[in-house]
Design a protein around this motif. Structure first.
Motif, short mmCIF file in Angstrom:
data_model
loop_
_atom_site.label_atom_id
_atom_site.label_comp_id
_atom_site.label_asym_id
_atom_site.label_seq_id
_atom_site.Cartn_x
_atom_site.Cartn_y
_atom_site.Cartn_z
N PRO A 104 10.76 9.72 19.10
CA PRO A 104 10.06 8.93 18.07
C PRO A 104 8.83 8.26 18.66
CG PRO A 104 12.42 8.46 18.05
CD PRO A 104 12.14 9.25 19.30
N GLU A 105 7.80 8.12 17.88
CA GLU A 105 6.57 7.48 18.33
C GLU A 105 6.87 6.06 18.83
OE1 GLU A 105 3.33 6.64 15.44
OE2 GLU A 105 2.36 8.28 16.51
N GLY A 106 6.32 5.70 20.00
CA GLY A 106 6.54 4.38 20.56
C GLY A 106 7.82 4.25 21.36
N HIS A 107 8.54 5.34 21.55
CA HIS A 107 9.80 5.29 22.31
C HIS A 107 9.53 4.88 23.76
CE1 HIS A 107 13.54 6.70 24.23
NE2 HIS A 107 14.08 6.59 23.02
N ARG A 108 10.50 4.23 24.37
CA ARG A 108 10.31 3.71 25.73
C ARG A 108 10.01 4.83 26.73
NH1 ARG A 108 14.35 4.60 29.24
NH2 ARG A 108 16.29 5.47 28.41
N LEU A 109 10.58 6.03 26.50
CA LEU A 109 10.34 7.11 27.45
C LEU A 109 8.88 7.58 27.45
CD1 LEU A 109 13.55 9.31 27.02
CD2 LEU A 109 13.04 7.64 28.82
N ALA A 110 8.18 7.29 26.36
CA ALA A 110 6.78 7.68 26.28
C ALA A 110 5.92 6.85 27.23
CB ALA A 110 6.28 7.52 24.85
N LEU A 111 6.47 5.74 27.73
CA LEU A 111 5.72 4.89 28.65
C LEU A 111 5.83 5.36 30.09
CD1 LEU A 111 6.73 1.40 27.14
CD2 LEU A 111 4.69 2.78 26.66
N ASP A 136 5.29 7.44 33.34
CA ASP A 136 4.13 8.18 33.83
C ASP A 136 4.59 9.38 34.66
OD1 ASP A 136 1.50 8.80 34.21
OD2 ASP A 136 1.27 7.52 35.99
N ARG A 137 5.62 10.05 34.15
CA ARG A 137 6.20 11.20 34.84
C ARG A 137 7.05 12.00 33.85
NH1 ARG A 137 11.43 9.90 35.03
NH2 ARG A 137 12.03 7.69 35.24
N PRO A 138 7.45 13.19 34.21
CA PRO A 138 8.34 13.96 33.34
C PRO A 138 9.70 13.28 33.19
CG PRO A 138 7.26 15.41 34.91
CD PRO A 138 6.95 14.00 35.34
N VAL A 139 10.35 13.50 32.08
CA VAL A 139 11.65 12.90 31.77
C VAL A 139 12.75 13.64 32.55
CG1 VAL A 139 13.32 12.43 29.95
CG2 VAL A 139 10.86 12.21 29.49
N THR A 140 13.65 12.87 33.18
CA THR A 140 14.77 13.46 33.92
C THR A 140 16.06 13.30 33.13
OG1 THR A 140 15.33 11.40 35.08
CG2 THR A 140 13.62 12.79 36.06
N ALA A 141 17.12 13.96 33.61
CA ALA A 141 18.43 13.86 32.96
C ALA A 141 18.94 12.42 32.98
CB ALA A 141 19.42 14.78 33.65
N ASP A 142 18.68 11.68 34.06
CA ASP A 142 19.14 10.29 34.15
C ASP A 142 18.49 9.41 33.09
OD1 ASP A 142 20.81 10.89 36.25
OD2 ASP A 142 19.36 10.27 37.81
#
Length: 294
Positions: free
Chosen positions: A171-178, A180-186
């Motif tokens: 979703p727009e504004g989600h914390r993961l969007a902040l 500065d790297r690719p998303v990991t499983a953790d």
């Protein structure tokens, strides 16, 4: 049933309104032409011509029948050429199955290529999951599929059309969007997930579970279509793993993030056909196909 010779005789008399001139035009004598018309009227069950010693005129039924007779003769004259075009693959119908995801990625360029290679062939499209396409190719209901692996290579031949990465829809504004790297499983440990159906979208389900150790307790929805997944993400129902082509959907309220280890392009789409080809249009297409793998 009447013959084409009888139709030709009737058309000549109807246009000349004179048996003698019509017979001359047909390189025959008048008596057999008269017998042809009499037999035709008997078969049709209506008088087509009014004739006496001075004139020949069409009846109302004759005027209507003349239009149909001309149409039938034109079809008969075109039929051999049409058959030759179909046999050579220059005409006919090509029935193509495609997955929903390919509809917003490669389908447009594929259709452009088909129009270039077989411009006179009609294209019939059916949106089907890969399993349904394989069944259709086996029964002959489809000529070509735009489908995902795996498939029986002894039965089907293929050509790789498209390769892309998997990304994470949030979703727009989600914390993961902040990040500065690719998303990991953790990063996904406590996140609600929208997953692909392990039966109706098995290809994407298997890709995701190989890439990410998904916690099934986190799965809040299981669906089969990419568009549905992204729409649920927009509604803030969870996060979803989708092919990169989903970024072109233009659904408001959704962002797309890279996945760790996702720089490779594991998502494949193949042009697929039964090795026992019977459609000449498909044979012609495959001889001239120039799809570029992306």
């Amino acid at each position: 049933m009447f013959t084409f010779d009888q139709l030709a005789g009737f058309i000549a008399v109807a246009e000349e309104l004179h048996f003698g001139r019509a017979a001359e035009r047909l390189n025959m004598t008048q008596p057999p032409l008269s017998r042809q018309i009499q037999k035709l009227e008997k078969i049709v069950g209506a008088e087509l011509l009014e004739r006496d010693n001075r004139k020949v005129e069409l009846t109302s039924a004759g005027r209507t029948f003349l239009d149909e007779a001309r149409r039938l003769m034109a079809l008969a004259e075109r039929a051999p050429a049409t058959a030759r075009r179909i046999a050579s693959g220059r005409s006919g119908v090509l029935r193509i199955g495609f997955t929903a995801a390919s509809g917003f990625s490669i389908l447009g360029p594929v259709l452009d290529e088909l129009s270039r290679v077989i411009p006179d062939v009609d294209i019939e499209l059916q949106e089907l999951v890969t399993g349904e396409q394989l069944a259709g190719l086996l029964t002959g209901e489809l000529d070509l599929g735009l489908a995902r692996p795996p498939f029986d290579q002894a039965t089907f031949d293929s050509r790789l059309l498209y390769r892309e990465s998997m990304v994470l829809a949030v979703p727009e504004g989600h914390r993961l969007a902040l990040l500065d790297r690719p998303v990991t499983a953790d990063d996904l440990n406590d996140e609600p997930l929208i997953m692909h159906s392990p039966t109706q979208a098995r290809y994407f389900y298997d890709l995701v579970v190989r890439m990410v150790p998904v916690r099934h307790a986190n799965v809040v929805h299981t669906v089969s279509q990419i568009l549905t997944m992204v729409s649920l993400v927009a509604a803030k129902r969870g996060l979803a793993f989708v092919p990169h082509s989903a970024t072109t959907l233009g659904i408001d309220g959704v962002g797309f993030l890279p996945l760790a280890g996702g720089s490779r392009e594991p998502v494949e789409l193949h042009a697929l056909w039964n090795r026992r080809i019977t459609n000449p249009a498909l044979s012609r297409l495959l001889r001239n196909l120039e799809f570029a793998t992306e």
